[in-house]
Design a protein around this motif. Structure first.
Motif, PDB file in Angstrom:
ATOM      1  N   ARG A  70      47.128 -12.650 -43.374  1.00  0.00           N
ATOM      2  CA  ARG A  70      46.321 -13.260 -44.438  1.00  0.00           C
ATOM      3  C   ARG A  70      46.653 -14.745 -44.561  1.00  0.00           C
ATOM      4  NH1 ARG A  70      47.417  -8.202 -46.602  1.00  0.00           N
ATOM      5  NH2 ARG A  70      49.401  -8.900 -47.443  1.00  0.00           N
ATOM      6  N   SER A  71      46.808 -15.409 -43.441  1.00  0.00           N
ATOM      7  CA  SER A  71      47.188 -16.823 -43.475  1.00  0.00           C
ATOM      8  C   SER A  71      46.076 -17.652 -44.115  1.00  0.00           C
ATOM      9  CB  SER A  71      47.450 -17.323 -42.051  1.00  0.00           C
ATOM     10  OG  SER A  71      46.239 -17.355 -41.318  1.00  0.00           O
ATOM     11  N   PRO A  72      46.457 -18.793 -44.703  1.00  0.00           N
ATOM     12  CA  PRO A  72      45.433 -19.680 -45.274  1.00  0.00           C
ATOM     13  C   PRO A  72      44.373 -20.081 -44.248  1.00  0.00           C
ATOM     14  CG  PRO A  72      47.609 -20.353 -46.012  1.00  0.00           C
ATOM     15  CD  PRO A  72      47.819 -19.285 -44.973  1.00  0.00           C
ATOM     16  N   ASP A  73      44.791 -20.311 -43.002  1.00  0.00           N
ATOM     17  CA  ASP A  73      43.814 -20.683 -41.967  1.00  0.00           C
ATOM     18  C   ASP A  73      42.810 -19.557 -41.735  1.00  0.00           C
ATOM     19  OD1 ASP A  73      44.737 -23.231 -41.517  1.00  0.00           O
ATOM     20  OD2 ASP A  73      45.601 -22.822 -39.542  1.00  0.00           O
ATOM     21  N   PHE A 124      29.932  -8.590 -42.059  1.00  0.00           N
ATOM     22  CA  PHE A 124      30.794  -9.606 -42.680  1.00  0.00           C
ATOM     23  C   PHE A 124      31.234  -9.176 -44.075  1.00  0.00           C
ATOM     24  CE2 PHE A 124      28.856 -12.694 -39.590  1.00  0.00           C
ATOM     25  CZ  PHE A 124      30.051 -13.053 -38.981  1.00  0.00           C
ATOM     26  N   ALA A 125      30.344  -8.550 -44.834  1.00  0.00           N
ATOM     27  CA  ALA A 125      30.716  -8.060 -46.178  1.00  0.00           C
ATOM     28  C   ALA A 125      31.787  -6.986 -46.074  1.00  0.00           C
ATOM     29  CB  ALA A 125      29.487  -7.521 -46.906  1.00  0.00           C
ATOM     30  N   ASP A 126      31.680  -6.140 -45.079  1.00  0.00           N
ATOM     31  CA  ASP A 126      32.676  -5.096 -44.861  1.00  0.00           C
ATOM     32  C   ASP A 126      34.035  -5.717 -44.507  1.00  0.00           C
ATOM     33  OD1 ASP A 126      33.096  -2.043 -44.367  1.00  0.00           O
ATOM     34  OD2 ASP A 126      33.952  -3.016 -42.603  1.00  0.00           O
ATOM     35  N   LEU A 127      34.020  -6.699 -43.627  1.00  0.00           N
ATOM     36  CA  LEU A 127      35.269  -7.392 -43.271  1.00  0.00           C
ATOM     37  C   LEU A 127      35.905  -8.059 -44.485  1.00  0.00           C
ATOM     38  CD1 LEU A 127      34.409  -9.150 -39.887  1.00  0.00           C
ATOM     39  CD2 LEU A 127      36.332  -7.605 -40.266  1.00  0.00           C
ATOM     40  N   ALA A 128      35.086  -8.702 -45.298  1.00  0.00           N
ATOM     41  CA  ALA A 128      35.591  -9.434 -46.473  1.00  0.00           C
ATOM     42  C   ALA A 128      36.249  -8.499 -47.476  1.00  0.00           C
ATOM     43  CB  ALA A 128      34.450 -10.203 -47.135  1.00  0.00           C
ATOM     44  N   ALA A 129      35.829  -7.238 -47.497  1.00  0.00           N
ATOM     45  CA  ALA A 129      36.361  -6.274 -48.462  1.00  0.00           C
ATOM     46  C   ALA A 129      37.661  -5.624 -47.983  1.00  0.00           C
ATOM     47  CB  ALA A 129      35.320  -5.192 -48.737  1.00  0.00           C
ATOM     48  N   ARG A 130      38.070  -5.900 -46.765  1.00  0.00           N
ATOM     49  CA  ARG A 130      39.245  -5.230 -46.194  1.00  0.00           C
ATOM     50  C   ARG A 130      40.440  -6.180 -46.073  1.00  0.00           C
ATOM     51  NH1 ARG A 130      37.728  -0.187 -44.103  1.00  0.00           N
ATOM     52  NH2 ARG A 130      35.450   0.065 -44.024  1.00  0.00           N
ATOM     53  N   ASP A 131      41.594  -5.609 -45.850  1.00  0.00           N
ATOM     54  CA  ASP A 131      42.853  -6.354 -45.735  1.00  0.00           C
ATOM     55  C   ASP A 131      42.900  -7.106 -44.411  1.00  0.00           C
ATOM     56  OD1 ASP A 131      45.447  -7.289 -45.621  1.00  0.00           O
ATOM     57  OD2 ASP A 131      46.391  -5.314 -45.764  1.00  0.00           O
ATOM     58  N   MET A 132      42.902  -8.438 -44.477  1.00  0.00           N
ATOM     59  CA  MET A 132      42.914  -9.276 -43.283  1.00  0.00           C
ATOM     60  C   MET A 132      44.167  -9.105 -42.432  1.00  0.00           C
ATOM     61  SD  MET A 132      41.424 -12.990 -44.297  1.00  0.00           S
ATOM     62  CE  MET A 132      39.667 -13.284 -44.317  1.00  0.00           C
ATOM     63  N   ALA A 133      45.228  -8.584 -43.031  1.00  0.00           N
ATOM     64  CA  ALA A 133      46.489  -8.454 -42.298  1.00  0.00           C
ATOM     65  C   ALA A 133      46.573  -7.136 -41.524  1.00  0.00           C
ATOM     66  CB  ALA A 133      47.674  -8.548 -43.263  1.00  0.00           C
ATOM     67  N   TRP A 137      41.468  -4.529 -39.432  1.00  0.00           N
ATOM     68  CA  TRP A 137      40.629  -5.699 -39.690  1.00  0.00           C
ATOM     69  C   TRP A 137      40.329  -6.432 -38.386  1.00  0.00           C
ATOM     70  CZ3 TRP A 137      40.159 -10.989 -39.279  1.00  0.00           C
ATOM     71  CH2 TRP A 137      39.203 -11.606 -40.108  1.00  0.00           C
ATOM     72  N   LEU A 138      41.341  -6.601 -37.552  1.00  0.00           N
ATOM     73  CA  LEU A 138      41.132  -7.303 -36.282  1.00  0.00           C
ATOM     74  C   LEU A 138      40.178  -6.548 -35.371  1.00  0.00           C
ATOM     75  CD1 LEU A 138      44.671  -8.707 -35.450  1.00  0.00           C
ATOM     76  CD2 LEU A 138      42.601 -10.010 -35.951  1.00  0.00           C
TER      77      LEU A 138
END
Length: 200
Positions: A70-73, A124-133, A137-138
């Motif tokens: 979940r990095s800022p970048d 994209f909405a599905d990705l945004a709702a999930r944990d980026m870490a 997600w990847l």
């Protein structure tokens, strides 16, 4: 066909697109390979402009792949990618596909492109709702990237080529006057929606 602006050479247009993407996270790699795979850039005010956006999107996808957790970048690049693609897709629909829909010979291309825009919105909405870490997600991000690359390959190599053959001078003038203005307005108003729609 109406008089067009002088086209940028493909390498210059691609370099400009990558440089714009890099402003979001200058230290991230933007390896997009030899794209665009097609030499077609068509009318520089219309199709060349759309392909230049596609190159920017390719770079943003590559830069996100260069991030971790979940990095800022990652957050900043993902937000920019979503805003950029939403603005682009909406303006493309208003400037190009609304015109192309009127011609029976190209109606199906327009319907197909617009349907894929909506499918990508959901991804994209599905990705945004999930944990980026998360590793999940990847995997989902990779699937979204593949879907998007497939979508723009079809546009660049088939749909744009077919559409350009059917455009009148009036159509070209309309698209030239609409795309950049609507893209800026649509991007400024874009939101990153969060909605899980896909199965785990």
């Amino acid at each position: 066909m109406a008089t067009t602006a002088k086209a940028k050479p493909p390498k210059e247009a691609k370099a400009t697109a990558i440089a714009r993407a890099k402003k979001t996270a200058p230290d991230r790699a933007a390896r997009i390979g030899s794209t665009p795979a097609t030499k077609f850039r068509g009318n520089p005010d219309i199709f060349g402009r759309l392909v230049e956006d596609h190159d920017r999107h390719r770079a943003l996808f590559a830069m996100i792949e260069d991030t971790v957790g979940r990095s800022p970048d990652r957050k900043r690049l993902f937000t920019e990618l979503v805003h950029e693609i939403k603005g682009h897709a909406a303006a493309e629909e208003q400037a190009l596909w609304s015109t192309v829909l009127r011609d029976p010979e190209t109606t199906e291309d327009a319907r197909h492109a617009v349907a894929e825009h909506h499918e990508l919105d959901e991804m994209f909405a599905d990705l945004a709702a999930r944990d980026m870490a998360s590793p999940g997600w990847l995997r989902r991000f990779a699937a979204t990237k593949e879907k998007y690359l497939h979508h723009i390959r079809e546009e660049e190599q088939e749909q744009f080529v077919a559409a350009e053959k059917h455009l009148s001078d009036r159509d070209v003038r309309h698209m030239r006057s609409v795309f950049n203005r609507r893209k800026a307005e649509e991007k400024a108003g874009a939101k990153v929606e969060k909605k899980i729609k896909l199965k785990a």
